[in-house]
Design a protein around this motif. Structure first.
Motif, short mmCIF file in Angstrom:
data_model
loop_
_atom_site.label_atom_id
_atom_site.label_comp_id
_atom_site.label_asym_id
_atom_site.label_seq_id
_atom_site.Cartn_x
_atom_site.Cartn_y
_atom_site.Cartn_z
N ILE A 318 43.58 52.11 51.63
CA ILE A 318 43.46 52.22 50.18
C ILE A 318 43.64 50.85 49.51
N VAL A 319 44.68 50.11 49.92
CA VAL A 319 44.93 48.81 49.32
C VAL A 319 43.78 47.85 49.63
N GLY A 320 43.28 47.89 50.84
CA GLY A 320 42.16 47.03 51.21
C GLY A 320 40.93 47.28 50.37
N LYS A 321 40.65 48.55 50.08
CA LYS A 321 39.50 48.89 49.23
C LYS A 321 39.70 48.36 47.82
N LYS A 322 40.92 48.51 47.27
CA LYS A 322 41.20 48.00 45.93
C LYS A 322 41.05 46.48 45.89
N GLU A 323 41.59 45.81 46.91
CA GLU A 323 41.51 44.36 46.94
C GLU A 323 40.07 43.89 47.07
N ALA A 324 39.27 44.59 47.89
CA ALA A 324 37.86 44.22 48.05
C ALA A 324 37.11 44.36 46.73
N ASP A 325 37.38 45.43 45.99
CA ASP A 325 36.72 45.63 44.70
C ASP A 325 37.11 44.53 43.72
N ARG A 326 38.40 44.18 43.69
CA ARG A 326 38.84 43.12 42.78
C ARG A 326 38.24 41.78 43.18
N GLN A 327 38.18 41.53 44.48
CA GLN A 327 37.62 40.26 44.96
C GLN A 327 36.15 40.15 44.58
N ASN A 328 35.40 41.23 44.72
CA ASN A 328 33.99 41.20 44.35
C ASN A 328 33.82 40.93 42.86
N GLY A 329 34.68 41.55 42.04
CA GLY A 329 34.62 41.29 40.60
C GLY A 329 34.95 39.85 40.27
N GLU A 330 35.98 39.28 40.91
CA GLU A 330 36.36 37.89 40.66
C GLU A 330 35.24 36.94 41.07
N MET A 331 34.63 37.17 42.25
CA MET A 331 33.58 36.30 42.74
C MET A 331 32.34 36.37 41.86
N SER A 332 32.04 37.55 41.33
CA SER A 332 30.88 37.70 40.46
C SER A 332 31.05 36.87 39.19
#
Length: 379
Positions: A318-332
């Motif tokens: 669950i934490v990994g999925k949240k972090e991946a979503d945040r990372q994608n938003g930051e990179m965009s």
């Protein structure tokens, strides 16, 4: 006997309270030397540990060679200075810069042989309240995964396409507590994880008798940015400026205790977003020169990072999925901003002088004609 028991109990209480306190370096500017992505003269331009490739946000209209140039990092010359309206004019914007400032290598000099952050700000000389914000070239990402890069700033991948880690990061992954993931910008590169209440903040800076004020800016997990007033820089030499939280309650028994679920609540963090230097209208204007070595915090841990009987994150993710979503938003967001800067730089005029419309022969004839006209006038 009773007195001994009371002393022992008090000691255990203090020891237990101190276990929650932690000191960490938010950002250390001596770690941000350029060591990869060489320019045309062979000089490195980017910091390998913090290099970011934003070509993924560039689209298909750019060539492969252009995308290869789309990299930036926290290398000190890449940092920016943003002036408020009272201080902003073309000259001030052009002269206000950040550089890597080498400290001389004498043994008795603090940080001998290291590069610290050097800042020049051109404040207005007339009476005006002005401020300058020193910010990184991009918002430091809190969820960038660990990786190492080659001399061109490209991620190193193994045969299976997974990022190749440095030796110390490999060891951390072996010994890591369950549910925790170490990210690229921890350990002095801008991010501190597992932060509860911040007790105090410290900045190591070299003062040069400027009366200006200094603020540190930090952003938390919820995206809230706060300014912390560190004091005035009217001193000469290296000094540690400290901010102490006036609302910090050291006595555990008087705190409001809140209990949170251990999983899947992500680890709270703080990230460095910049310095702010303020100049009062009544103070001297013109150039401000400053040097900064690091920013540190003392804080209470949000969670005790102990190993658990079941690897929760490995099971649920669950934490990994949240972090991946945040990372994608930051990179965009980061990528779109940097692509626009790349386009603006590509359109920048590079000529410093006009190309002469006169050939060598025509220049000579023009000179002769002018001379003849002068002689005719004299006669």
């Amino acid at each position: 006997m009773k007195r001994t028991y009371v002393v022992f109990a008090a000691a255990m209480l203090l020891t237990g309270a101190s276990l929650f306190a932690e000191e960490a370096t938010v950002i250390d500017f001596t770690l941000l030397d350029a060591d990869c992505v060489s320019d045309a003269n062979g000089n490195p331009t980017e910091n390998g540990h913090t290099v970011m490739d934003y070509s993924a946000a560039a689209g298909a209209t750019f060539t492969t060679d252009q995308k290869r140039l789309m990299k930036t990092s926290l290398s000190l010359p890449e940092w920016e200075i943003q002036l408020n309206s009272s201080a902003k004019n073309p000259q001030a914007v052009g002269l206000s810069t950040v550089v890597a400032a080498p400290v001389k290598s004498n043994a008795d000099v603090p940080f001998a042989g290291k590069n610290v952050m050097g800042v020049r700000v051109m404040f207005p000389e007339w009476n005006a309240n002005a401020n300058a914000t020193i910010v990184p070239p991009f918002e430091i990402p809190a969820y960038e995964k660990l990786r190492t890069v080659d001399e061109n700033g490209n991620k190193k991948l193994d045969d299976k396409g997974n990022p190749v880690l440095a030796d110390e990061d490999k060891q951390w992954k072996v010994n890591k507590p369950s549910g925790l993931t170490k990210t690229e910008f921890e350990d002095g590169y801008g991010v501190v994880k597992n932060v509860g209440t911040v007790k105090s903040i410290a900045v190591t800076t070299l003062g040069m008798n400027y009366p200006h004020g200094l603020y540190v800016m930090l952003k938390d997990t919820d995206g809230v940015e706060r300014r912390y007033f560190m004091g005035y820089m009217g001193f000469d030499g290296w000094k540690t400026l400290t901010w102490t939280n006036p609302d910090y309650i050291p006595e555990i028994r008087t705190r409001e205790i809140r209990v949170y679920p251990i999983y899947p609540r992500g680890l709270p963090f703080v990230k460095f977003t910049g310095f702010e230097v303020t100049r009062d209208a009544s103070h001297v204007g013109g150039d401000y020169i400053g040097y900064f070595k690091d920013v540190k915090i003392i804080y209470d841990k949000a969670l005790l990072t102990s190993d658990r009987d079941i690897a929760d994150e490995d099971l649920w993710g669950i934490v990994g999925k949240k972090e991946a979503d945040r990372q994608n938003g930051e990179m965009s967001r980061f990528g779109n901003k940097q692509v626009q800067r790349y386009l603006e730089k590509s359109k920048e005029a590079t000529e410093n002088e006009f190309t002469s419309s006169l050939t060598a022969g025509s220049s000579s004839n023009a000179a002769q004609t002018t001379g003849a006209a002068a002689n005719a006038t004299a006669q």
